[in-house]
Design a protein around this motif. Sequence first.
Motif, mmCIF file in Angstrom:
data_model
loop_
_atom_site.group_PDB
_atom_site.id
_atom_site.type_symbol
_atom_site.label_atom_id
_atom_site.label_comp_id
_atom_site.label_asym_id
_atom_site.label_seq_id
_atom_site.Cartn_x
_atom_site.Cartn_y
_atom_site.Cartn_z
ATOM 1 N N LYS A 129 19.038 23.540 93.960
ATOM 2 C CA LYS A 129 18.378 24.834 94.067
ATOM 3 C C LYS A 129 18.433 25.272 95.555
ATOM 4 O O LYS A 129 18.708 26.523 95.647
ATOM 5 N N ALA A 130 18.378 24.489 96.309
ATOM 6 C CA ALA A 130 18.385 25.040 97.841
ATOM 7 C C ALA A 130 20.011 25.591 98.212
ATOM 8 O O ALA A 130 20.060 26.499 98.807
ATOM 9 N N ALA A 131 21.021 25.227 97.338
ATOM 10 C CA ALA A 131 22.337 25.775 97.574
ATOM 11 C C ALA A 131 22.436 26.980 96.503
ATOM 12 O O ALA A 131 23.540 27.472 96.489
ATOM 13 N N GLY A 132 21.480 27.344 95.890
ATOM 14 C CA GLY A 132 21.594 28.441 94.864
ATOM 15 C C GLY A 132 22.381 28.079 93.500
ATOM 16 O O GLY A 132 22.668 29.213 92.848
ATOM 17 N N LEU A 133 22.491 26.829 93.156
ATOM 18 C CA LEU A 133 23.423 26.677 91.861
ATOM 19 C C LEU A 133 22.789 26.947 90.772
ATOM 20 O O LEU A 133 23.393 27.127 89.613
ATOM 21 N N TYR A 134 21.319 27.090 90.863
ATOM 22 C CA TYR A 134 20.421 27.256 89.479
ATOM 23 C C TYR A 134 20.779 28.892 89.238
ATOM 24 O O TYR A 134 20.446 29.213 87.986
ATOM 25 N N ARG A 135 21.135 29.635 90.256
ATOM 26 C CA ARG A 135 21.543 31.012 89.667
ATOM 27 C C ARG A 135 22.868 30.980 89.224
ATOM 28 O O ARG A 135 23.153 32.030 88.392
ATOM 29 N N LEU A 136 23.677 30.125 89.236
ATOM 30 C CA LEU A 136 25.362 30.249 88.902
ATOM 31 C C LEU A 136 25.459 29.387 87.579
ATOM 32 O O LEU A 136 26.263 29.650 86.917
ATOM 33 N N LEU A 137 24.905 28.130 87.727
ATOM 34 C CA LEU A 137 25.236 27.299 86.470
ATOM 35 C C LEU A 137 24.207 27.267 85.395
ATOM 36 O O LEU A 137 22.984 27.755 85.839
ATOM 37 N N HIS A 138 24.702 26.763 84.151
ATOM 38 C CA HIS A 138 23.537 26.541 83.067
ATOM 39 C C HIS A 138 22.978 25.238 83.159
ATOM 40 O O HIS A 138 23.635 24.222 82.953
ATOM 41 N N PHE A 139 21.669 25.052 83.328
ATOM 42 C CA PHE A 139 20.974 23.700 83.363
ATOM 43 C C PHE A 139 19.956 23.743 82.256
ATOM 44 O O PHE A 139 19.546 24.529 81.742
ATOM 45 N N LEU A 140 20.069 22.470 81.709
ATOM 46 C CA LEU A 140 18.995 22.159 80.620
ATOM 47 C C LEU A 140 18.193 21.048 81.372
ATOM 48 O O LEU A 140 18.452 20.192 81.994
ATOM 49 N N GLU A 141 16.845 21.118 80.636
ATOM 50 C CA GLU A 141 15.844 19.936 81.151
ATOM 51 C C GLU A 141 16.160 18.738 80.472
ATOM 52 O O GLU A 141 16.618 18.616 79.738
#
Length: 102
Positions: free
Chosen positions: A90-102
């Motif tokens: 999250k600090a690197a901003g990857l949650y805005r770029l990649l698709h994450f599932l719980e």
Amino acid sequence: MAVTCTGEDRVLTLHISGEVDHHGAGKLMTEMDAQMETRFPKTLTLDLSGVTFMDSSGIAVLLRAYKRMSAVGGSLTVTGVPPQAERVLKAAGLYRLLHFLE
């Protein structure tokens, strides 16, 4: 760090466990590249549920996977992200770029 690969057809899942740091990331990238060259996946899932530690080297691994899958018109999903790794990503901003599932 250990990597277990599963999947069939053009679906590949890498189950990653242990520490994804400078030393482990190199091994992980080598294994990921080998599996992608052999299986030619259209769908790649990185299961991080077994990861005990991740640093910025893990960011490089995920970005490499994203770049490789984007180049072939495929998709990348990241699952099972533990809390420590989630903070790094999250600090690197990857949650805005990649698709994450719980």
